[in-house]
Scaffold this active site. Structure first.
Site, PDB file in Angstrom:
ATOM      1  N   HIS A 235       1.268  -1.299  -0.179  1.00  0.00           N
ATOM      2  CA  HIS A 235      -0.125  -0.078  -0.328  1.00  0.00           C
ATOM      3  C   HIS A 235       0.477   1.203   0.190  1.00  0.00           C
ATOM      4  O   HIS A 235       0.277   1.658  -1.102  1.00  0.00           O
ATOM      5  CB  HIS A 235      -0.941   0.124   0.791  1.00  0.00           C
ATOM      6  CG  HIS A 235      -2.471  -0.803   1.190  1.00  0.00           C
ATOM      7  ND1 HIS A 235      -2.205  -1.922   1.284  1.00  0.00           N
ATOM      8  CD2 HIS A 235      -3.570   0.156   0.485  1.00  0.00           C
ATOM      9  CE1 HIS A 235      -3.887  -2.303   0.941  1.00  0.00           C
ATOM     10  NE2 HIS A 235      -4.300  -0.926   0.964  1.00  0.00           N
TER      11      HIS A 235
ATOM     12  N   LYS B 185      -9.911  -8.783   7.348  1.00  0.00           N
ATOM     13  CA  LYS B 185     -10.724  -9.225   8.967  1.00  0.00           C
ATOM     14  C   LYS B 185     -10.131  -7.883   9.796  1.00  0.00           C
ATOM     15  O   LYS B 185      -9.459  -6.615   9.775  1.00  0.00           O
ATOM     16  CB  LYS B 185     -10.084 -10.133   9.184  1.00  0.00           C
ATOM     17  CG  LYS B 185      -8.471 -10.210  10.174  1.00  0.00           C
ATOM     18  CD  LYS B 185      -8.283 -10.718  10.824  1.00  0.00           C
ATOM     19  CE  LYS B 185      -6.751 -11.052  10.809  1.00  0.00           C
ATOM     20  NZ  LYS B 185      -6.043 -10.578  12.600  1.00  0.00           N
TER      21      LYS B 185
END
Lengths: 288, 178
Positions: free
Chosen positions: B37, B104
């Protein structure tokens, strides 16, 4: 400390334990820890599944149980985060080791990384460069203890980062004993869905700054189905939070609270909370 | 409701999903976590072309355990904690028409806001790596492998990957804000 008979298996009786025996034992104990969840942990998850009423929570627990079965059947790690290798080693004081024990465990970790396989997780803390074999400065973490007898017991406890990252330590005031529970519950609330709940909560009370953390981690080695009244009370408070499996709601936020204590300075009250994910992986091997 | 979604995604497909729905993903997805990222954003700011495309894609917050014999094979590949990607995600969402994230633990309110009208967050059971690997049919490629196995970007072909639960939808709904 309670150890499970089912997680205990003995290697063939060898006269003179050597370097390779320890390397092999390390690979085997890591393989077992990663592919087979201890029976008490599975039982705790099954019990929670039976009690849970929230539909998403039930489905999540079901997925966890299916995953545990798949890992065992396919002999693959149940979770891709194969963690940082942590070992607790008990050395019988009558043993004579004519080789470097820690070096053998390190070699076992290297081989396990290739053979099981394990995800290479160890990186330099500043450059973030991956060592690619799960070893490095102070990794694997090996905790040595001298005990009575002539056996060598190696307990492997791979520790994932999701749960380790939300663990906490607080140097509380000696007059704040009645606030220990709140600190633990707040730590779990702040963690939310991050540590892969339902979690296991290891608590270390007393000792020193580092000692409390070590107690909290060692508490996680205990049988999760055996809790005292103090531990049950904290477990109940945690499960009233409603965080639920994976943070999606439900009454199963934690499966067990396990607490170890140590005497501390009269002016201190160190409290450490080591959070463990549902995959409370541990296995042990005994060598003679 | 239960849905099977296919890649590349469409805005309509993303908008119909509501929190609590079950979703199975078929097609292609790529993994990306902290380091990927950070590098992707840096490259985008420098107008450098990325070797993968976030638009209409399914991004999987995952650092898979893979093994190479003749070709790469996924051994275990459950989701990682999505909250670590909170600082990067709104900036990436600004540049896409639609997207889905599998992860998650949920994401920040800022991300929930940035997802409105274009993106969904799908929760897959954390730690269920062995199960997830069974619906990953093939490793189509890997880029940025200098970041190491967990942080590299793995392009995966999946079939009925799930069950995923729509935990944040494109209408501001979130299962984590209760």
């Amino acid at each position: 400390m309670h150890f499970l008979p089912e997680s205990l298996y003995r290697m063939g009786h060898t006269k003179n334990m050597d370097f390779d025996d320890v390397v092999n034992a390390t690979v085997n104990v890591l393989r077992k820890a990663h592919t087979e969840l201890p029976e008490d942990v599975v039982t705790a998850i099954r019990n929670a599944h039976e009690r849970e009423e929230n539909e998403i929570a039930r489905r999540t627990l079901e997925t966890i149980l299916k995953n545990v079965e798949a890992a065992k059947k396919l002999k693959v790690p149940m979770c891709q985060d194969t963690g940082i290798p942590v070992f607790f080693v008990e050395i019988g004081r009558d043993l004579r080791l004519e080789f470097d024990l820690c070096k053998a465990i390190r070699e076992g970790v290297r081989r396990a990384t290739l053979e099981i396989p394990l995800r290479p997780n160890a990186v330099h803390p500043i450059t973030r460069e991956n060592s690619r074999d799960n070893t490095g400065v102070h990794i694997p973490q090996i905790n040595l203890e001298i005990v009575e007898g002539d056996e060598l017991k190696i307990t492997a406890m791979p520790k994932g980062a999701g749960s380790e990252n939300v663990s906490a330590l607080k140097m509380m005031l000696p007059t704040e004993v009645n606030k220990i529970r709140d600190f633990v519950v707040e730590t779990v609330l702040r963690a939310g869905g991050k540590p892969c709940p339902p979690i296991f909560v290891g608590i270390g009370i007393g000792g020193t700054f580092d000692g409390a953390a070590k107690l909290a981690k060692k508490a996680l080695l205990r049988n999760v189905l055996e809790m005292n009244e103090f531990e049950f009370e904290i477990l109940k408070a945690i499960n009233d939070l409603g965080v639920g499996p994976m943070g999606l709601g439900g009454k199963t936020t934690a499966l067990a609270v396990l607490c170890e204590i140590g005497h501390c300075h009269t002016a201190s009250l160190p409290v450490a909370v080591n959070i463990q994910c549902w995959a409370n992986r541990r296995a042990e091997v005994v060598l003679r | 409701m239960e849905y099977e979604i296919r890649t590349p995604l469409s805005v309509e497909e993303v908008l119909k999903l509501r929190v609590g729905d079950l979703v199975y993903v078929t097609g292609e997805l790529f993994t990306a976590r902290d380091e990927a990222h950070a590098r992707a954003l840096k490259w985008l700011e420098e107008n450098k072309e990325l070797p993968f495309n976030f638009d209409k894609a399914v991004v999987y917050h995952c650092g898979p355990l893979v093994k190479k014999n003749d070709e790469w094979k996924v051994v275990s590949a459950g989701p990682t904690t999505s909250a670590r990607m909170n600082p990067f995600t709104p900036k990436i969402l600004e540049r896409v028409s639609c997207m889905a994230i599998i992860g998650k633990g949920g994401m920040s309110n800022e991300v929930v806001e940035a997802m409105k009208g274009k993106a969904v967050y799908l929760a897959f059971t954390g730690g269920a790596g062995a199960l997830a690997a069974q619906s990953i049919k093939r490793v189509k490629g890997v880029v940025w492998d200098d970041l190491g196995m967990p942080e590299a970007v793995w392009l995966l072909e999946v079939e009925k990957f799930g069950p995923c639960i729509v935990a944040i939808d494109a209408h501001g709904g979130s299962l984590y804000n209760r």
